[in-house]
Structure formats: C-alpha cells, structure tokens
Design an enzyme around this catalytic site. Structure first.
Site, mmCIF file in Angstrom:
data_model
loop_
_atom_site.group_PDB
_atom_site.id
_atom_site.type_symbol
_atom_site.label_atom_id
_atom_site.label_comp_id
_atom_site.label_asym_id
_atom_site.label_seq_id
_atom_site.Cartn_x
_atom_site.Cartn_y
_atom_site.Cartn_z
ATOM 1 N N ASN A 101 -10.247 -3.187 -6.627
ATOM 2 C CA ASN A 101 -9.445 -2.232 -7.406
ATOM 3 C C ASN A 101 -9.991 -2.013 -8.827
ATOM 4 O O ASN A 101 -9.661 -1.017 -9.470
ATOM 5 C CB ASN A 101 -7.976 -2.686 -7.507
ATOM 6 C CG ASN A 101 -7.192 -2.517 -6.221
ATOM 7 O OD1 ASN A 101 -6.210 -3.216 -5.988
ATOM 8 N ND2 ASN A 101 -7.604 -1.584 -5.359
ATOM 9 N N ASP A 149 0.835 -1.202 0.000
ATOM 10 C CA ASP A 149 0.000 0.000 0.000
ATOM 11 C C ASP A 149 0.872 1.255 0.000
ATOM 12 O O ASP A 149 1.983 1.241 0.529
ATOM 13 C CB ASP A 149 -0.902 -0.032 1.244
ATOM 14 C CG ASP A 149 -2.085 0.906 1.112
ATOM 15 O OD1 ASP A 149 -2.277 1.494 0.034
ATOM 16 O OD2 ASP A 149 -2.823 1.056 2.106
#
Ligand code: FPP
Length: 237
Positions: free
Chosen positions: A65, A17
């Site tokens: 995503n 991340d």
C-alpha cells in the site's frame, strides 16, 4: 455439523477491502471510504468480542500500500494518527488488548511511539486481542524470521535440525497468537494479498460481497454462523 457442535473460533483475520469503491459509488474521495471503514473497525471489533472471539487481526495497511498515491498514503496516515489518539482509547476501554504487526521502521516515529504506548497500556486487557497489521507483508515477515534463524545458526546457538515449525512460528510477528481459524475478505475479491501466509495453513476462508465500510455486527454474525456449519478436518480423513 449441527448448531450444538460448533467449531472453535478463537481467531478471525479480516482483509478490509472495498473502501475506495464505497466512496467512488457515492462520488466521494477515496479517503471518505477509509474514514467510514475506520468506523466499521470499531463496530466489528465490538461484535467480535461479543461473539466470544479471542483474537481479531485486521489488515489496515500492507507493505504494498506504500505504492498508492502520496495523497492517499498521507490521508491514511493522518487518519491513523487521529485513530491512535481517540478511537483506540474507546476500544481499549472496552477491555480489548491492542497490538500491532508489521514493519514499524517504515512508519513515522510519532506514530510508532503512540502504537507502543497503546500496546503497553492494554497489555493486561483480556477480553479480546485486536491485532492491527500495519505496513505488514507476510513474505517480508517470513524472510525476517529466516534471517533471525540464520543468524542464530551462524553464531552456533542452534543446529539446522533444531529448526522446526514451532521455532519458525516463534520468529514471526504473530508469536504467542493462535493461527486464524477464519479469514474473511470483504468486497467480493478472492485473493490473499500477502496476508498471514504461514498462519492460514488450515484456516477457513469466507469471501463476502459486502464492501468494508458497510460491514456491521449482522454481517459478521452471519459469517460466523456459516463457519459454525463447516467441517474442519485439518487434512485428516
Ligand atoms: C482496502 O480498500 C483498504 C485499505 C487499503 C485500508 C484499510 C483501512 C481502514 C479500514 C481504515 C483505517 C484503519 C484503522 C485501524 C485506522 P481499498 O482502498 O483497496 O478499496 P478498493 O479496492 O475499493 O479501492
């Protein structure tokens, strides 16, 4: 626990991340962060193999995503296409087996073909297994396992009482892999984000403030050192 009594560390799972923030901090487009993040994948893979880890699972793209802007999704897919043709070859030459988990039917067919080719080519590499979670969602994985089991039961191939932890685990994408011992999330966020929910039942967690594109061998080794000092009890007193 002392240094000479280390915990087993067979499998590390990482939520990579912070690529977007890394780029924004430098006034760059988000994709520049993903590109630098892809470089970190190679560095951390080699560092994990050198540390003796046998399985490294990286969250490269979640089922959620797909909801990002078409520009970002297309950019990530084109980065992945390049990576499949070049960088994975470098990783594979270092004796690493590569496999993919996730919903393949969501991905373009040329990408899936390359993935399958790499999986076949590296099947006998035994230094470490690099598992890339791509279009992966853990709840979706659990639901497809439940469907497979329901189908077997409906056909009369199994009885409800045959369903146990082992059978359920064998229906997951991660079958044949040990559960992660350590889950790392970069960038200071403290969430699991639909990642390996079943498999992390007894994993240790480490939340690092380092943004993924800045992750390197030293970052990983410091986290492994921290893990080595933890006391794992698996629910026992
Ligand atoms: C999370 O950062 C990262 C991703 C959604 C993509 C991860 C992809 C890579 C590391 C590169 C591609 C990998 C391979 C194997 C080719 P974010 O975009 O959510 O960052 P932010 O929270 O700072 O916005």
């Amino acid at each position: 626990m002392t240094d000479n009594k280390k915990n087993t560390l067979q499998h590390i799972a990482i939520i990579m991340d912070g690529n977007g923030r890394w780029a924004t901090k430098r006034g760059l487009p988000r994709l520049a962060g993903h590109k630098k993040g892809a470089e970190a994948v190679k560095i951390v893979t080699e560092a994990a193999a050198e540390a003796g880890v046998k399985y490294l699972t990286l969250y490269a793209f979640s089922t959620e995503n797909w909801q990002r802007s078409p520009e970002e999704v297309n950019g990530l897919m084109s980065l992945l296409r390049d990576y499949l043709k070049t960088d994975f070859k470098e990783i594979q030459e270092k004796g690493v087996r590569i496999r993919f988990i996730g919903e393949r039917h969501m991905l373009a067919s040329d990408i899936v073909e390359e993935m399958e080719k790499i999986e076949k080519q590296t099947i006998n590499n035994d230094r470490m297994t690099l598992c890339i979670a791509l279009s992966y969602g853990s709840r979706q994985e659990i639901v497809q396992a439940a469907r497979k089991i329901a189908t077997l039961a409906k056909r009369g191939d199994i009885l409800p009482e045959d369903v146990d932890i082992k059978m359920f685990s064998d229906m997951l994408y991660t079958k044949d892999m040990p559960d992660p011992d350590l889950v790392i999330r970069s960038s200071g966020e403290q969430r699991i984000s639909n990642y390996l929910l079943w498999q992390v039942a007894y994993a240790e967690f480490y939340f690092s403030p380092v943004l993924w594109p800045d992750f390197n061998k030293e970052t990983l080794n410091a986290i492994i050192e921290d893990y080595n000092h933890r006391e794992r009890r698996y629910g026992k007193a």
